[in-house]
Design a protein around this motif. Structure first.
Motif, PDB file in Angstrom:
ATOM      1  N   SER A  94       5.801   0.457   1.933  1.00 37.43           N
ATOM      2  CA  SER A  94       5.481   0.967   0.655  1.00 37.43           C
ATOM      3  C   SER A  94       6.992   1.157  -0.017  1.00 37.43           C
ATOM      4  O   SER A  94       6.865   1.123  -1.299  1.00 37.43           O
ATOM      5  CB  SER A  94       5.422   2.915   1.047  1.00 37.43           C
ATOM      6  N   MET A 149       0.620  -1.026   0.051  1.00 37.55           N
ATOM      7  CA  MET A 149       0.154   0.236   0.070  1.00 37.55           C
ATOM      8  C   MET A 149       0.777   1.216  -0.117  1.00 37.55           C
ATOM      9  O   MET A 149       1.742   1.365   0.833  1.00 37.55           O
ATOM     10  CB  MET A 149      -0.770  -0.124   1.142  1.00 37.55           C
ATOM     11  N   PHE A 161       2.385   4.776   0.722  1.00 37.22           N
ATOM     12  CA  PHE A 161       2.187   5.695   2.070  1.00 37.22           C
ATOM     13  C   PHE A 161       1.623   6.956   1.802  1.00 37.22           C
ATOM     14  O   PHE A 161       1.996   7.657   0.415  1.00 37.22           O
ATOM     15  CB  PHE A 161       3.612   5.842   2.408  1.00 37.22           C
ATOM     16  N   SER A 162       0.593   7.235   2.477  1.00 36.33           N
ATOM     17  CA  SER A 162      -0.195   8.565   2.276  1.00 36.33           C
ATOM     18  C   SER A 162      -0.782   8.993   3.689  1.00 36.33           C
ATOM     19  O   SER A 162      -0.724   8.445   4.661  1.00 36.33           O
ATOM     20  CB  SER A 162      -1.389   8.334   1.268  1.00 36.33           C
ATOM     21  N   ASN A 195      -4.868   5.236   8.892  1.00 34.38           N
ATOM     22  CA  ASN A 195      -5.643   3.841   9.072  1.00 34.38           C
ATOM     23  C   ASN A 195      -4.660   2.762   9.604  1.00 34.38           C
ATOM     24  O   ASN A 195      -5.281   1.862  10.283  1.00 34.38           O
ATOM     25  CB  ASN A 195      -5.731   3.552   7.367  1.00 34.38           C
ATOM     26  N   ARG A 196      -3.339   2.659   9.258  1.00 37.86           N
ATOM     27  CA  ARG A 196      -2.446   1.752  10.185  1.00 37.86           C
ATOM     28  C   ARG A 196      -2.554   2.122  11.427  1.00 37.86           C
ATOM     29  O   ARG A 196      -2.522   1.160  12.322  1.00 37.86           O
ATOM     30  CB  ARG A 196      -1.045   2.035   9.480  1.00 37.86           C
ATOM     31  N   GLY A 218       4.449   1.664   7.663  1.00 37.72           N
ATOM     32  CA  GLY A 218       3.948   2.050   6.403  1.00 37.72           C
ATOM     33  C   GLY A 218       4.909   2.468   5.532  1.00 37.72           C
ATOM     34  O   GLY A 218       4.853   2.296   4.157  1.00 37.72           O
ATOM     35  N   SER A 232      -3.487   6.700   4.833  1.00 31.75           N
ATOM     36  CA  SER A 232      -3.066   5.302   5.040  1.00 31.75           C
ATOM     37  C   SER A 232      -2.290   5.180   6.396  1.00 31.75           C
ATOM     38  O   SER A 232      -2.226   4.302   7.262  1.00 31.75           O
ATOM     39  CB  SER A 232      -2.024   4.828   3.971  1.00 31.75           C
TER      40      SER A 232
END
Length: 257
Positions: free
Chosen positions: A243, A1, A3-4, A10-11, A239, A7
């Motif tokens: 990524s 996924m 990285f943003s 979310n993580r 994350g 995200s």
């Protein structure tokens, strides 16, 4: 996924949800209870109200500053032990490996002093950058954002090597990290304001001095905020590795064997 901004949160929330009991125990033992005990001791013994360490230091003198220095060192070491433990749990969970609490705590104790040294190193460099311009200071801090988790999770990096590794992992994501830091800072300030109101209300409602109520409420809040910050840092590190490196179980977990 990839990285943003989304995200990362979310993580963070998924990490809490999947490991709530474990994080609760680690946080309670290594962060919340010590914070309550230290701040209560400073209030009862020295009359120091809840504040950051700079404000406490300015309000103290003589032997009180020695107690503050010792309390600050203990708090810092416990923070690093807890951050190391939480990072290890986050990495192991991310790659589907089991978690051994004694093993996690053993690694964390071993990592505590090197992590303090990394913090001091990055703090000195950031201080020099701040003297030049504010912007380079912030960008250095964003580039070194995951230096401590990198040291915990990647074997053989060394102190400065972990900082360089953080530079690699955060490349292309530093403005995102800056935005996350701003949002988290605002949320933390709002939480502190809520605690001040709650402490004032309890101080008038409970049969205890108002200063003591403030101390207990602010200490509990500071402990919880600190714990949340550790979990968020670990979530960001995982994350970024997923990524950029497509983190594999064998590579990610071998350092903890």
């Amino acid at each position: 996924m990839p990285f943003s901004f989304g995200s990362a949160y979310n993580r963070f929330f998924r990490l809490i949800g999947d490991n709530f009991a474990l994080f609760f125990i680690l946080g309670l033992i290594l962060t919340v209870l010590p914070t309550l005990a230290i701040n209560y001791g400073l209030y009862a013994g020295l009359g120091l109200q809840p504040a950051n360490w700079v404000e406490k230091w300015e309000g103290a003198s003589g032997s009180a500053q020695a107690w503050l220095a010792g309390s600050g060192l203990i708090t810092l070491l416990l923070y690093m032990i807890n951050l190391s433990a939480i990072t290890e749990v986050a990495v192991l969970r991310a790659v589907g490996k089991p978690v051994s609490v004694p093993g996690v705590l053993g690694h964390a104790l071993f990592n505590a002093l090197p992590l303090v040294l990394i913090l001091l190193m990055t703090g000195v460099v950031a201080g020099f950058a701040f003297l030049l311009l504010v912007f380079p200071c912030f960008m250095f801090l964003m580039a070194a954002y995951v230096a401590i988790p990198a040291y915990v999770s990647e074997q053989g990096l060394g102190l400065w090597g972990s900082v360089k590794r953080s530079f690699v992992l955060t490349r292309g994501h530093r403005w995102t990290l800056f935005g996350l830091s701003v949002v988290n800072g605002i949320a933390s300030n709002l939480f502190d304001k809520l605690l001040e109101v709650l402490g004032a209300g309890l101080g008038s409602a409970l049969p205890m001095p108002g200063g003591l109520a403030d101390t207990l409420i602010m200490s509990l809040g500071n402990g919880l905020s600190s714990l949340a910050g550790m979990i968020f840092t670990a979530a960001v590190y995982v994350g970024l590795r997923l990524s950029r490196d497509k983190m594999r179980p064998d590579d990610a977990a071998q350092v903890f064997d």
